[in-house]
Design an enzyme around this catalytic site. Sequence first.
Site, PDB file in Angstrom:
ATOM      1  N   ARG A  36      -6.119   2.082   6.547  1.00 52.33           N
ATOM      2  CA  ARG A  36      -6.654   3.244   5.825  1.00 52.33           C
ATOM      3  C   ARG A  36      -8.088   3.555   6.267  1.00 52.33           C
ATOM      4  NH1 ARG A  36      -6.374   2.093  -0.256  1.00 52.33           N
ATOM      5  NH2 ARG A  36      -4.396   1.253   0.487  1.00 52.33           N
ATOM      6  N   GLY A  77       0.440   3.116  11.661  1.00 48.31           N
ATOM      7  CA  GLY A  77       0.208   1.689  11.902  1.00 48.31           C
ATOM      8  C   GLY A  77      -1.248   1.278  11.786  1.00 48.31           C
ATOM      9  N   SER A 108      -0.099  -1.728   5.733  1.00 45.20           N
ATOM     10  CA  SER A 108      -0.286  -1.107   4.421  1.00 45.20           C
ATOM     11  C   SER A 108      -0.749  -2.107   3.366  1.00 45.20           C
ATOM     12  CB  SER A 108       1.024  -0.470   3.950  1.00 45.20           C
ATOM     13  OG  SER A 108       0.824   0.067   2.660  1.00 45.20           O
ATOM     14  N   ARG A 109      -1.674  -1.633   2.527  1.00 44.79           N
ATOM     15  CA  ARG A 109      -2.093  -2.419   1.366  1.00 44.79           C
ATOM     16  C   ARG A 109      -1.240  -2.046   0.157  1.00 44.79           C
ATOM     17  NH1 ARG A 109      -7.578  -4.389   1.245  1.00 44.79           N
ATOM     18  NH2 ARG A 109      -8.250  -4.669   3.385  1.00 44.79           N
ATOM     19  N   ASN A 110      -0.319  -1.110   0.355  1.00 44.53           N
ATOM     20  CA  ASN A 110       0.583  -0.699  -0.732  1.00 44.53           C
ATOM     21  C   ASN A 110       1.963  -1.328  -0.574  1.00 44.53           C
ATOM     22  OD1 ASN A 110      -1.099   1.280  -2.220  1.00 44.53           O
ATOM     23  ND2 ASN A 110      -1.096   2.366  -0.267  1.00 44.53           N
ATOM     24  N   ASP A 166       8.093  -3.674  10.733  1.00 46.06           N
ATOM     25  CA  ASP A 166       7.045  -2.828  10.210  1.00 46.06           C
ATOM     26  C   ASP A 166       7.644  -2.163   8.959  1.00 46.06           C
ATOM     27  OD1 ASP A 166       4.690  -1.099  10.318  1.00 46.06           O
ATOM     28  OD2 ASP A 166       6.091   0.443  10.931  1.00 46.06           O
ATOM     29  N   ASP A 212       7.371   1.638  14.597  1.00 49.74           N
ATOM     30  CA  ASP A 212       7.458   3.086  14.869  1.00 49.74           C
ATOM     31  C   ASP A 212       6.153   3.657  15.434  1.00 49.74           C
ATOM     32  OD1 ASP A 212       6.005   2.816  12.417  1.00 49.74           O
ATOM     33  OD2 ASP A 212       6.317   4.953  12.065  1.00 49.74           O
ATOM     34  N   ASP A 267       6.231   1.137   6.928  1.00 49.64           N
ATOM     35  CA  ASP A 267       6.197   2.609   6.949  1.00 49.64           C
ATOM     36  C   ASP A 267       6.771   3.126   8.272  1.00 49.64           C
ATOM     37  OD1 ASP A 267       4.883   2.799   4.489  1.00 49.64           O
ATOM     38  OD2 ASP A 267       2.919   2.594   5.402  1.00 49.64           O
TER      39      ASP A 267
HETATM   40  P1  B16 Z   1      -2.135   2.040   3.178  1.00 53.96           P
HETATM   41  P2  B16 Z   1       2.860   0.296   8.660  1.00 53.96           P
HETATM   42  C1  B16 Z   1       0.725   1.714   7.937  1.00 53.96           C
HETATM   43  O1  B16 Z   1       1.897   1.062   7.588  1.00 53.96           O
HETATM   44  C2  B16 Z   1       0.954   3.205   8.101  1.00 53.96           C
HETATM   45  O2  B16 Z   1       1.760   3.456   9.223  1.00 53.96           O
HETATM   46  C3  B16 Z   1      -0.364   3.898   8.320  1.00 53.96           C
HETATM   47  O3  B16 Z   1      -0.160   5.292   8.438  1.00 53.96           O
HETATM   48  C4  B16 Z   1      -1.281   3.584   7.130  1.00 53.96           C
HETATM   49  O4  B16 Z   1      -2.570   4.175   7.329  1.00 53.96           O
HETATM   50  C5  B16 Z   1      -1.427   2.088   6.999  1.00 53.96           C
HETATM   51  O5  B16 Z   1      -0.152   1.484   6.843  1.00 53.96           O
HETATM   52  C6  B16 Z   1      -2.274   1.701   5.804  1.00 53.96           C
HETATM   53  O6  B16 Z   1      -1.558   2.074   4.659  1.00 53.96           O
HETATM   54  O7  B16 Z   1      -3.093   3.184   3.050  1.00 53.96           O
HETATM   55  O8  B16 Z   1      -0.887   2.151   2.351  1.00 53.96           O
HETATM   56  O9  B16 Z   1      -2.820   0.704   3.009  1.00 53.96           O
HETATM   57  O10 B16 Z   1       3.418   1.371   9.499  1.00 53.96           O
HETATM   58  O11 B16 Z   1       1.987  -0.713   9.377  1.00 53.96           O
HETATM   59  O12 B16 Z   1       3.887  -0.346   7.763  1.00 53.96           O
HETATM   60 MG    MG Z   2       4.890   2.062  10.794  1.00 56.92          MG
END
Ligand code: B16
Ligand code: MG
Length: 221
Positions: free
Chosen positions: A51, A48, A118-120, A11, A172, A13
Amino acid sequence: MDKAINAAIFDLDGVLVDTAQYHYLAWRRVAEALRIPFTQEDNERLKGVSRSQSLEYVLQKGNEAMPAEEKREWASRKNEWYLEYLAGLNETHLLPGARAYVDSLKKAGVRIGLGTSSRNAGIILERLRIQDWFDAVVDGSMVAQTKPDPEVFLKCAQLLQVQPEGCLVLEDSTAGIQAAKNAGMKCVGIGDKLVLKEADLVVSGLRELLLSPVRYKEAAP
Ligand code: B16
Ligand code: MG
């Protein structure tokens, strides 16, 4: 945990980089603007989760109905704030033990994947300069369902050409651990034992795995 592991799916984030605090700050800003109470516990539920699903959770908490267009605006505003917090991100923000642990897996012949909601992810990997760590990357823009659905991990395993039972997920979030279990994979939880109780093993961080590694051996053909 002594089952054969041929691939490790990380994972992003909260496992490789501590961006959870930035997600928290950005969601709290949204919640404050909408006059909805938002705590660290609420944030735990968003880990996880995509958005758009996260926004649904915040709105539900405030009993707030909203037209789809306005939801899109709030989700995009949250992301702008999140990206502002990410502005200073660099290699020093990799979590302790991440680089050494990935190196040790590579030396052991384990394939490395990324399975993130995450899309980032692209921006974050670039800022951390770790794009070349991965044999396969699956991010939030490549799946239809968010964790706890297993899609992100199953897709990553497919790209890695490893069967789900040969994959170890490092996560996490409770949603991510459920996703790994739903995919039929082993899972190490990174964080609090009381929160991540569904994981096969829980450690406080990747550094701990360097000290007492999960055992690897060749999968039966
Ligand atoms: P984004 P992971 C997740 O990343 C985050 O834990 C979660 O808090 C977030 O809302 C999600 O990505 C979407 O992220 O807004 O950047 O697209 O933990 O799956 O790596
Ligand atoms: Mg995570």
